[in-house]
Design a protein around this motif. Structure first.
Motif, PDB file in Angstrom:
ATOM      1  N   SER A 226     -23.591  82.964 -40.591  1.00 19.40           N
ATOM      2  CA  SER A 226     -22.622  81.962 -40.906  1.00 19.40           C
ATOM      3  C   SER A 226     -21.235  82.758 -40.685  1.00 19.40           C
ATOM      4  CB  SER A 226     -22.924  81.168 -42.078  1.00 19.40           C
ATOM      5  OG  SER A 226     -23.105  82.168 -43.194  1.00 19.40           O
ATOM      6  N   VAL A 227     -21.112  83.690 -41.239  1.00 18.78           N
ATOM      7  CA  VAL A 227     -19.874  84.432 -41.640  1.00 18.78           C
ATOM      8  C   VAL A 227     -19.042  84.608 -40.058  1.00 18.78           C
ATOM      9  CG1 VAL A 227     -18.715  86.441 -42.527  1.00 18.78           C
ATOM     10  CG2 VAL A 227     -20.304  85.779 -43.477  1.00 18.78           C
ATOM     11  N   GLY A 228     -18.044  84.200 -40.163  1.00 18.65           N
ATOM     12  CA  GLY A 228     -17.281  84.072 -38.757  1.00 18.65           C
ATOM     13  C   GLY A 228     -17.337  82.754 -38.105  1.00 18.65           C
ATOM     14  N   ALA A 229     -18.356  81.991 -38.478  1.00 18.83           N
ATOM     15  CA  ALA A 229     -18.463  80.594 -37.484  1.00 18.83           C
ATOM     16  C   ALA A 229     -18.450  79.375 -38.718  1.00 18.83           C
ATOM     17  CB  ALA A 229     -19.890  80.574 -36.927  1.00 18.83           C
ATOM     18  N   VAL A 230     -18.649  79.641 -39.842  1.00 19.36           N
ATOM     19  CA  VAL A 230     -18.609  78.419 -40.907  1.00 19.36           C
ATOM     20  C   VAL A 230     -18.173  79.089 -42.066  1.00 19.36           C
ATOM     21  CG1 VAL A 230     -20.418  77.403 -42.522  1.00 19.36           C
ATOM     22  CG2 VAL A 230     -21.176  78.001 -40.151  1.00 19.36           C
ATOM     23  N   PRO A 231     -17.018  78.200 -42.779  1.00 22.39           N
ATOM     24  CA  PRO A 231     -16.303  78.723 -43.956  1.00 22.39           C
ATOM     25  C   PRO A 231     -17.413  78.721 -45.062  1.00 22.39           C
ATOM     26  CG  PRO A 231     -15.536  76.709 -43.074  1.00 22.39           C
ATOM     27  CD  PRO A 231     -16.884  76.926 -42.342  1.00 22.39           C
ATOM     28  N   HIS A 232     -16.887  79.600 -46.093  1.00 24.03           N
ATOM     29  CA  HIS A 232     -17.920  79.499 -47.391  1.00 24.03           C
ATOM     30  C   HIS A 232     -16.918  79.278 -48.491  1.00 24.03           C
ATOM     31  CE1 HIS A 232     -19.715  81.925 -44.056  1.00 24.03           C
ATOM     32  NE2 HIS A 232     -20.888  81.949 -44.694  1.00 24.03           N
ATOM     33  N   ALA A 233     -17.484  79.376 -49.513  1.00 22.83           N
ATOM     34  CA  ALA A 233     -16.682  79.400 -50.838  1.00 22.83           C
ATOM     35  C   ALA A 233     -17.298  80.078 -52.037  1.00 22.83           C
ATOM     36  CB  ALA A 233     -16.136  77.906 -51.346  1.00 22.83           C
TER      37      ALA A 233
ATOM     38  N   TYR B 298     -31.776  81.593 -38.952  1.00 22.49           N
ATOM     39  CA  TYR B 298     -31.472  82.439 -37.755  1.00 22.49           C
ATOM     40  C   TYR B 298     -31.941  81.437 -36.492  1.00 22.49           C
ATOM     41  CZ  TYR B 298     -36.033  84.688 -37.408  1.00 22.49           C
ATOM     42  OH  TYR B 298     -37.435  84.743 -37.137  1.00 22.49           O
ATOM     43  N   ARG B 299     -33.219  80.999 -36.506  1.00 22.16           N
ATOM     44  CA  ARG B 299     -33.762  80.182 -35.706  1.00 22.16           C
ATOM     45  C   ARG B 299     -33.243  78.893 -35.513  1.00 22.16           C
ATOM     46  NH1 ARG B 299     -38.610  82.632 -34.391  1.00 22.16           N
ATOM     47  NH2 ARG B 299     -39.891  81.040 -33.632  1.00 22.16           N
ATOM     48  N   SER B 300     -33.435  77.948 -36.262  1.00 24.00           N
ATOM     49  CA  SER B 300     -32.862  76.647 -36.061  1.00 24.00           C
ATOM     50  C   SER B 300     -31.555  76.328 -36.139  1.00 24.00           C
ATOM     51  CB  SER B 300     -33.467  75.511 -37.000  1.00 24.00           C
ATOM     52  OG  SER B 300     -33.193  75.879 -38.323  1.00 24.00           O
ATOM     53  N   GLY B 301     -30.583  77.358 -36.894  1.00 28.29           N
ATOM     54  CA  GLY B 301     -29.199  77.166 -37.317  1.00 28.29           C
ATOM     55  C   GLY B 301     -29.022  76.104 -38.451  1.00 28.29           C
ATOM     56  N   GLN B 302     -29.695  75.757 -39.386  1.00 31.43           N
ATOM     57  CA  GLN B 302     -29.834  75.010 -40.248  1.00 31.43           C
ATOM     58  C   GLN B 302     -29.085  75.712 -41.304  1.00 31.43           C
ATOM     59  OE1 GLN B 302     -33.227  74.273 -42.672  1.00 31.43           O
ATOM     60  NE2 GLN B 302     -32.082  72.963 -44.211  1.00 31.43           N
ATOM     61  N   ILE B 303     -27.876  74.907 -41.956  1.00 32.67           N
ATOM     62  CA  ILE B 303     -26.913  75.593 -43.077  1.00 32.67           C
ATOM     63  C   ILE B 303     -27.641  75.006 -44.267  1.00 32.67           C
ATOM     64  CG2 ILE B 303     -24.816  75.620 -44.081  1.00 32.67           C
ATOM     65  CD1 ILE B 303     -23.350  74.968 -41.905  1.00 32.67           C
ATOM     66  N   LEU B 304     -28.080  75.996 -45.191  1.00 33.60           N
ATOM     67  CA  LEU B 304     -28.464  75.567 -46.429  1.00 33.60           C
ATOM     68  C   LEU B 304     -27.394  75.032 -47.307  1.00 33.60           C
ATOM     69  CD1 LEU B 304     -31.162  78.035 -47.485  1.00 33.60           C
ATOM     70  CD2 LEU B 304     -31.580  75.877 -46.343  1.00 33.60           C
ATOM     71  N   ASP B 305     -27.622  74.143 -48.187  1.00 38.70           N
ATOM     72  CA  ASP B 305     -26.344  73.656 -49.175  1.00 38.70           C
ATOM     73  C   ASP B 305     -26.418  74.773 -50.208  1.00 38.70           C
ATOM     74  OD1 ASP B 305     -25.004  72.389 -50.912  1.00 38.70           O
ATOM     75  OD2 ASP B 305     -25.868  70.388 -50.784  1.00 38.70           O
ATOM     76  N   MET B 306     -25.560  75.611 -49.845  1.00 37.89           N
ATOM     77  CA  MET B 306     -25.210  76.815 -50.850  1.00 37.89           C
ATOM     78  C   MET B 306     -24.838  76.478 -52.147  1.00 37.89           C
ATOM     79  SD  MET B 306     -23.784  79.363 -48.076  1.00 37.89           S
ATOM     80  CE  MET B 306     -23.270  78.293 -46.714  1.00 37.89           C
ATOM     81  N   LYS B 307     -23.843  75.358 -52.211  1.00 40.57           N
ATOM     82  CA  LYS B 307     -23.263  75.028 -53.357  1.00 40.57           C
ATOM     83  C   LYS B 307     -23.999  74.254 -54.456  1.00 40.57           C
ATOM     84  CE  LYS B 307     -19.420  72.184 -54.710  1.00 40.57           C
ATOM     85  NZ  LYS B 307     -19.659  70.910 -55.415  1.00 40.57           N
ATOM     86  N   ARG B 308     -24.954  73.467 -53.810  1.00 40.50           N
ATOM     87  CA  ARG B 308     -26.056  72.771 -54.688  1.00 40.50           C
ATOM     88  C   ARG B 308     -26.990  73.855 -55.030  1.00 40.50           C
ATOM     89  NH1 ARG B 308     -30.570  68.862 -52.662  1.00 40.50           N
ATOM     90  NH2 ARG B 308     -31.479  68.495 -54.713  1.00 40.50           N
TER      91      ARG B 308
END
Ligand SMILES: *Cc1c(COP(=O)(O)O)cnc(C)c1O
Length: 428
Positions: free
Chosen positions: A217-224, A188-198
């Motif tokens: 992320s929801v609404g801004a970044v796609p997820h699978a 929430y601070r830096s905006g870093q996306i974690l590598d959720m898949k890995r």
């Protein structure tokens, strides 16, 4: 003119706006003519469609009274499932895997109650030290409720620099005493996306259930989520999804867990056709719907029916593309125009690792935010030194990004911030 200096002109920003395939959505939102909203990652703006869906729901109540549960424009009895179905493509899940219910923190409690199963030496919960406080409070209290000491049972992976987390460090902490992993999708601070898949692959290899907080992320970044095999996730719908203050949250459970008894049970988790049998044995829905508790907050759900239509029309891939374009442009202008004013960009430069906002660090951040507000820019502040700026794909423009940086430059050059105290407001 050099390419880089042309990029710093307003004319360039206006050209980008003319070429923007999502520009038609801006007119659907209530924007103020005298201000620039850069806080869509904290509270998204009201759209006409969200307002309309809410008004229709109020009219259903007026017209139908109790019969609004099954009649009217948007019958209330299935509204949580209906919104869940609209949320599913945004998180990469099938409709039955998603339900709109509760709130972020309540859903986290529900999911930990359901998926934290300490056994033998596997008793710990793995989180990180940069996580949002509410999540940490929830995890600590869940541990206490099971008789575990949070000081020894909540592992918080350390950040090496106070901004980012290293996936390697998280994976190293997935030891045999870990019973559950809860991590943010985007910090929430830096905006870093974690590598959720890995991270999910590693957790699965070790047999540890893993869940994500998708608020940023929801609404801004796609997820699978489904494809990656994420066990569960939860998020709020009032940030990037523009569902309104206190809007009902989102909850995802992988279909492999359908049939798991909810840790916090209630009658709205019943199979729909059984709920009104009023039996004293719960027959949970065979879907994420089983994790609902009580009567849905219909008036906080209805705006999503309108808002999510726009996400379906725009498509999350296009939203992501524009969002990255806006944040990349913002960072480029900060580099070229604000050099020498003491700013530091605390967000990942790499598109693959950057979420929907830019974190701008400065020792005077609190009062620079106040000066921004006085100049008609709505940022948000995270203590002690972060200005978060979120240009949002559906309603922000490149020209607004350009204008924000111009205003920031004036604030710094004229030291306008010195007129304010460097303390945060109650709601920052
Ligand atoms: C906004 C946010 C929350 C807020 O939780 P609520 O229960 O909706 O108040 C929790 N976690 C994260 C990461 C957030 O960004």
């Amino acid at each position: 003119m050099e390419a880089s200096s042309f990029r710093s002109t307003r004319e360039y920003a206006e050209r980008m706006d003319q070429a923007d395939s999502l520009s038609r959505f801006r007119a659907e939102f209530y924007l103020k003519s005298d201000s620039i909203y850069m806080d869509g990652n904290s509270l998204g703006l009201l759209s006409k469609r969200a307002e309309h869906a809410l008004m229709e729901t109020l009219s259903d109540w007026r017209e139908h009274g109790i019969d609004g549960w099954m009649q009217g424009n948007h019958p209330w009895f299935t509204m949580s499932e209906q919104v869940g179905e609209m949320l599913a493509p945004l998180v990469g899940a099938s409709p039955e895997e998603v339900i709109a219910t509760g709130s972020t923190t309540v859903n986290l409690h529900q999911l930990v109650s359901s998926f934290y199963k300490p056994e033998g030496i596997r008793t710990k919960i793995l989180a990180d030290e940069l996580t949002f406080p509410s999540d940490i409070y929830a995890l600590q209290s869940q541990l206490r409720a099971r008789g575990c000491d949070p000081d020894t049972h909540l592992i918080r992976v350390k950040s090496r620099d106070g901004r980012f987390l290293e996936e390697d460090d998280i994976i190293e902490a997935m030891t045999e005493d870990v019973a559950l992993i809860v991590l943010p999708t985007v910090l929430y601070r830096s905006g870093q996306i974690l590598d959720m898949k890995r991270l999910t692959e590693e957790a699965r290899r070790k047999g540890i259930p893993i869940g994500f907080d998708g608020c940023h992320s929801v609404g801004a970044v796609p997820h699978a989520f489904s494809e990656w095999g994420v066990d569960f996730a939860y998020w709020c719908n009032y940030k990037h999804l523009n569902g309104g203050p206190g809007s009902v949250g989102g909850l995802y459970v992988n279909r492999s867990h359908f049939g798991t008894l909810p840790g916090l049970a209630g009658w709205f988790g019943s199979k729909k056709e059984k709920q009104f049998d009023m039996a004293h044995t719960l027959e949970p829905a065979e879907s994420a719907g089983a994790f609902q508790i009580g009567t849905p907050h219909v008036l906080s759900l209805a705006p999503l029916l309108g808002s999510l239509e726009m996400f379906a029309e725009a498509g999350i891939e296009s939203i992501r593309r524009k969002s990255l374009g806006l944040t990349e442009y913002l960072m480029a202008l900060i580099d070229s125009e604000l050099d020498g004013f003491g700013f530091f960009i605390g967000s990942p430069r790499d598109d693959v690792r950057r979420g929907g906002h830019v974190s701008l660090e400065h020792p005077e951040a609190a009062r620079i935010c106040k000066a921004l507000k006085q100049n008609g820019v709505i940022p948000d502040f995270r203590a002690p030194n972060i200005i978060r700026l979120a240009p949002v794909a559906l309603y922000s423009t490149y020209a607004e990004v350009w204008e924000v940086v111009r205003i920031l430059k004036d604030i710094m050059a004229e030291k306008q911030y010195e007129r304010f105290s460097n303390e945060r407001e109650v709601v920052a």
